[in-house]
Design a protein around this motif. Sequence first.
Motif, short mmCIF file in Angstrom:
data_model
loop_
_atom_site.label_atom_id
_atom_site.label_comp_id
_atom_site.label_asym_id
_atom_site.label_seq_id
_atom_site.Cartn_x
_atom_site.Cartn_y
_atom_site.Cartn_z
N SER A 10 0.78 -1.34 -0.07
CA SER A 10 -0.08 0.10 0.12
C SER A 10 0.86 1.06 0.08
O SER A 10 0.40 2.74 -0.24
CB SER A 10 -1.03 -0.13 1.23
N HIS A 11 1.93 0.97 0.46
CA HIS A 11 2.78 3.16 0.50
C HIS A 11 3.40 2.85 -0.93
O HIS A 11 3.73 3.91 -1.43
CB HIS A 11 4.08 1.53 0.95
N ALA A 12 3.46 1.19 -2.62
CA ALA A 12 3.71 2.28 -3.37
C ALA A 12 2.36 3.39 -4.03
O ALA A 12 2.62 3.93 -4.52
CB ALA A 12 2.86 0.57 -4.04
N ILE A 41 1.33 5.23 6.14
CA ILE A 41 2.46 6.03 6.09
C ILE A 41 3.40 5.02 7.87
O ILE A 41 2.61 4.26 8.33
CB ILE A 41 2.15 6.93 6.93
N ASP A 42 4.36 4.75 7.88
CA ASP A 42 4.99 3.94 8.38
C ASP A 42 5.62 5.51 10.14
O ASP A 42 6.49 5.31 9.43
CB ASP A 42 6.00 3.16 8.53
N ILE A 43 4.94 5.06 11.48
CA ILE A 43 5.03 5.75 12.00
C ILE A 43 7.13 5.64 12.43
O ILE A 43 7.51 5.20 11.93
CB ILE A 43 4.43 6.13 13.30
N TYR A 91 1.50 -8.30 12.70
CA TYR A 91 1.82 -7.80 13.44
C TYR A 91 3.34 -6.49 12.70
O TYR A 91 3.84 -7.00 12.68
CB TYR A 91 1.83 -7.34 14.76
N ASP A 92 2.27 -5.08 12.63
CA ASP A 92 3.15 -4.09 11.77
C ASP A 92 2.98 -2.76 12.52
O ASP A 92 1.80 -1.99 10.98
CB ASP A 92 2.98 -4.13 10.08
N THR A 93 3.32 -2.40 13.35
CA THR A 93 2.52 -2.21 14.22
C THR A 93 2.61 -0.38 14.12
O THR A 93 2.51 0.53 14.59
CB THR A 93 2.99 -1.67 16.19
N MET A 94 4.11 0.36 13.16
CA MET A 94 4.06 1.41 12.74
C MET A 94 3.44 1.38 11.42
O MET A 94 3.18 2.23 10.92
CB MET A 94 5.48 1.96 12.24
N HIS A 95 2.41 0.37 10.84
CA HIS A 95 2.29 0.86 9.81
C HIS A 95 0.56 1.20 10.19
O HIS A 95 0.33 0.59 10.51
CB HIS A 95 1.40 -0.93 8.80
N PHE A 96 -0.32 2.23 9.01
CA PHE A 96 -1.04 2.41 9.08
C PHE A 96 -1.57 3.12 7.73
O PHE A 96 -0.87 3.52 7.27
CB PHE A 96 -1.63 4.14 9.77
ZN LIG Z 1 4.42 0.02 6.21
#
Ligand SMILES: [Zn+2]
Length: 256
Positions: free
Chosen positions: A185-187, A192-194, A239-244
């Motif tokens: 989805s970053h593409a 956004i990754d915090i 899980y990928d807790t930086m990812h929104f």
């Molecule tokens: Zn991400």
Amino acid sequence: MTAALLLATLLAQAGAGAPPRGLTCLTRWYDGEVQHQPDAGWGLTLSNGVFVPWTSRTDGVGVDPEGEAIPSLADIYEPPYAAGPIVPVDTSDAGSPVDPGRARVEELFRATYGASRDAVQARLTKVRFFGLRYPFHERAAPALERVVARLQEALKHEPKLLPFLREIGGTWHWRTIKRSRALSSHAFGIAIDINVERSNYWRWTYRGQPMVWKNRVPQAVVDAFEAEGFIWGGRWKHYDTMHFEYRPELLSPDCR
Ligand SMILES: [Zn+2]
């Protein structure tokens, strides 16, 4: 459309009953028109003319020629994404095998946000996020700006949130998901990754160790994003807790 064709389409749709609510809902944020086809059933005709059926595969999830799962439009909503209080995710084999919101229909994203790196890049704008400006898709940028406003308000009561929002991992990056051919989805400039140092990611589990869900991201950060249509990677078994990620269809109760 000629009058005869319009009539035929209306009759076909009348015979099919009402379209699934989740399908109609998608047209609020994605470029596609709800249509019914006699053999394929309900689906979306995308801006590029491609028809994507609501349920295209009899077993729910199809497989591409190289064995990778292809979700259908209906799969987007399965399992349901639940916003609200942070709940630890059971990452054991006995726990849920799936990640709510992680099923993405790439054709839909390509038709809506851009079908190539250049097409997406041409539609990026900059959003100021706690000190720096980051590229984000013009269709998702207003929502991210509203998240920032919510976070600024939350910071007045909880200054300790700031380190999670500074030196962030990033936003737009034309790339595929690790060990997959599917685009991240970053593409599309909608994720956004915090702050990475204060995050946890399932792939950081040491080899041979059992995968155990971990999280340090505060509730107030998650709340600000979810209130504006972003799902959180901290709710996934993987899980990928930086990812929104901007997925408003999953956070609108009337889409279910
Ligand atoms: Zn991400």
